[in-house]
Motif scaffolding. Structure first.
Motif, PDB file in Angstrom:
ATOM      1  N   LEU A  16      -9.530   3.110 -10.847  1.00  0.00           N
ATOM      2  CA  LEU A  16      -9.223   2.070  -9.871  1.00  0.00           C
ATOM      3  C   LEU A  16     -10.487   1.688  -9.130  1.00  0.00           C
ATOM      4  N   PRO A  17     -10.521   0.495  -8.549  1.00  0.00           N
ATOM      5  CA  PRO A  17     -11.690   0.105  -7.761  1.00  0.00           C
ATOM      6  C   PRO A  17     -11.856   1.020  -6.559  1.00  0.00           C
ATOM      7  N   ALA A  18     -13.008   0.963  -5.933  1.00  0.00           N
ATOM      8  CA  ALA A  18     -13.259   1.788  -4.750  1.00  0.00           C
ATOM      9  C   ALA A  18     -12.128   1.595  -3.748  1.00  0.00           C
ATOM     10  N   MET A  19     -11.652   2.704  -3.196  1.00  0.00           N
ATOM     11  CA  MET A  19     -10.499   2.665  -2.312  1.00  0.00           C
ATOM     12  C   MET A  19     -10.912   2.523  -0.858  1.00  0.00           C
ATOM     13  N   ALA A  20     -10.140   1.780  -0.124  1.00  0.00           N
ATOM     14  CA  ALA A  20     -10.333   1.704   1.320  1.00  0.00           C
ATOM     15  C   ALA A  20      -9.809   3.004   1.923  1.00  0.00           C
ATOM     16  N   TYR A  28      -2.116   4.216  -5.570  1.00  0.00           N
ATOM     17  CA  TYR A  28      -1.055   4.368  -6.567  1.00  0.00           C
ATOM     18  C   TYR A  28       0.299   4.076  -5.938  1.00  0.00           C
ATOM     19  N   ASP A  29       1.240   3.634  -6.753  1.00  0.00           N
ATOM     20  CA  ASP A  29       2.597   3.288  -6.346  1.00  0.00           C
ATOM     21  C   ASP A  29       3.413   4.568  -6.186  1.00  0.00           C
ATOM     22  N   ALA A  30       3.804   4.912  -4.953  1.00  0.00           N
ATOM     23  CA  ALA A  30       4.557   6.143  -4.685  1.00  0.00           C
ATOM     24  C   ALA A  30       5.904   6.156  -5.403  1.00  0.00           C
ATOM     25  N   VAL A  31       6.534   5.016  -5.531  1.00  0.00           N
ATOM     26  CA  VAL A  31       7.833   4.928  -6.203  1.00  0.00           C
ATOM     27  C   VAL A  31       7.675   5.206  -7.697  1.00  0.00           C
ATOM     28  N   GLY A  32       6.575   4.773  -8.274  1.00  0.00           N
ATOM     29  CA  GLY A  32       6.339   4.944  -9.705  1.00  0.00           C
ATOM     30  C   GLY A  32       6.359   6.392 -10.157  1.00  0.00           C
ATOM     31  N   PRO A  39       1.801   8.051 -12.829  1.00  0.00           N
ATOM     32  CA  PRO A  39       1.159   7.260 -11.783  1.00  0.00           C
ATOM     33  C   PRO A  39       0.984   5.814 -12.223  1.00  0.00           C
ATOM     34  N   LEU A  40       1.418   4.916 -11.377  1.00  0.00           N
ATOM     35  CA  LEU A  40       1.243   3.487 -11.628  1.00  0.00           C
ATOM     36  C   LEU A  40       0.294   2.938 -10.572  1.00  0.00           C
ATOM     37  N   PRO A  41      -0.769   2.274 -10.975  1.00  0.00           N
ATOM     38  CA  PRO A  41      -1.642   1.666  -9.980  1.00  0.00           C
ATOM     39  C   PRO A  41      -0.885   0.579  -9.218  1.00  0.00           C
ATOM     40  N   GLY A  42      -1.030   0.584  -7.914  1.00  0.00           N
ATOM     41  CA  GLY A  42      -0.421  -0.465  -7.112  1.00  0.00           C
ATOM     42  C   GLY A  42      -1.260  -1.728  -7.164  1.00  0.00           C
ATOM     43  N   ARG A  43      -0.656  -2.836  -6.846  1.00  0.00           N
ATOM     44  CA  ARG A  43      -1.352  -4.118  -6.810  1.00  0.00           C
ATOM     45  C   ARG A  43      -1.834  -4.385  -5.395  1.00  0.00           C
ATOM     46  N   GLY A  44      -2.968  -5.000  -5.266  1.00  0.00           N
ATOM     47  CA  GLY A  44      -3.526  -5.311  -3.957  1.00  0.00           C
ATOM     48  C   GLY A  44      -2.689  -6.289  -3.158  1.00  0.00           C
ATOM     49  N   PHE A  57       1.990  -1.102  -4.325  1.00  0.00           N
ATOM     50  CA  PHE A  57       3.087  -0.971  -5.288  1.00  0.00           C
ATOM     51  C   PHE A  57       2.843  -1.830  -6.517  1.00  0.00           C
ATOM     52  N   ALA A  58       3.414  -1.406  -7.624  1.00  0.00           N
ATOM     53  CA  ALA A  58       3.262  -2.123  -8.887  1.00  0.00           C
ATOM     54  C   ALA A  58       4.189  -3.330  -8.960  1.00  0.00           C
ATOM     55  N   SER A  59       5.237  -3.338  -8.110  1.00  0.00           N
ATOM     56  CA  SER A  59       6.187  -4.449  -8.132  1.00  0.00           C
ATOM     57  C   SER A  59       6.806  -4.645  -6.755  1.00  0.00           C
ATOM     58  N   GLU A  60       7.357  -5.828  -6.547  1.00  0.00           N
ATOM     59  CA  GLU A  60       8.081  -6.121  -5.301  1.00  0.00           C
ATOM     60  C   GLU A  60       9.284  -5.187  -5.164  1.00  0.00           C
ATOM     61  N   GLU A  61       9.953  -4.909  -6.279  1.00  0.00           N
ATOM     62  CA  GLU A  61      11.120  -4.014  -6.259  1.00  0.00           C
ATOM     63  C   GLU A  61      10.727  -2.626  -5.752  1.00  0.00           C
ATOM     64  N   ASN A  62       9.594  -2.107  -6.231  1.00  0.00           N
ATOM     65  CA  ASN A  62       9.159  -0.790  -5.779  1.00  0.00           C
ATOM     66  C   ASN A  62       8.821  -0.799  -4.283  1.00  0.00           C
ATOM     67  N   ARG A  63       8.184  -1.861  -3.824  1.00  0.00           N
ATOM     68  CA  ARG A  63       7.889  -1.954  -2.391  1.00  0.00           C
ATOM     69  C   ARG A  63       9.184  -1.958  -1.587  1.00  0.00           C
ATOM     70  N   SER A  64      10.149  -2.710  -2.023  1.00  0.00           N
ATOM     71  CA  SER A  64      11.431  -2.799  -1.341  1.00  0.00           C
ATOM     72  C   SER A  64      12.130  -1.430  -1.289  1.00  0.00           C
ATOM     73  N   ARG A  65      12.097  -0.727  -2.388  1.00  0.00           N
ATOM     74  CA  ARG A  65      12.719   0.611  -2.447  1.00  0.00           C
ATOM     75  C   ARG A  65      12.012   1.560  -1.484  1.00  0.00           C
TER      76      ARG A  65
END
Length: 134
Positions: A16-20, A28-32, A39-44, A57-65
């Motif tokens: 993954l790119p340098a992390m803040a 990484y997406d905690a739900v994944g 481990p699923l990389p989350g999207r910026g 999160f990798a998806s809007e659904e995962n963020r919502s969950r």
């Protein structure tokens, strides 16, 4: 003592790119971890703020969950390694080394710690819990 169902996985995660510094779980997406077992990389562009960290999160659904029940998906012990905690040390876990035990995510600090947890999960989690509560 209750039998623990264990799902273990050690992966070579994508780079993954340098992390803040305020990114939870290195982006990484905690739900994944719990839903896909990897481990699923989350999207910026898909994130939320919880406990002072930005969770991706990798998806809007995962963020919502996650937003509906963050404690269900966030790693146990605040992301600290349970093996290190069981030895009285506070060491950050690494999302590339993780264990799911009884639907709870644990981030482990290293391959060595991963193998140690795999050998005695109930004992290590119990000792880590004692250390965490101090």
């Amino acid at each position: 003592m209750k039998t623990l169902l264990i799902s273990l996985m050690l992966t070579a995660a994508p780079v993954l790119p340098a992390m803040a510094q305020d990114w939870a779980m290195d982006g990484y997406d905690a739900v994944g971890f719990l839903e896909s077992g990897r481990p699923l990389p989350g999207r910026g562009d898909i994130s939320t703020l919880w406990k002072g960290k930005v969770w991706h999160f990798a998806s809007e659904e995962n963020r919502s969950r996650f937003e509906s029940d963050p404690r269900r998906f966030a790693p146990a012990f605040g992301g600290l390694c349970p093996v290190a905690l069981s030895e009285g040390r506070r060491v950050a876990g690494d999302p590339k080394h993780f264990v799911v035990i009884g639907n709870k995510l644990y981030l482990v600090g290293s391959s060595r710690a991963f193998r140690k947890l795999q050998a005695a999960p109930a004992d290590i989690i119990a000792k880590a819990q004692e250390s965490w509560q101090r």
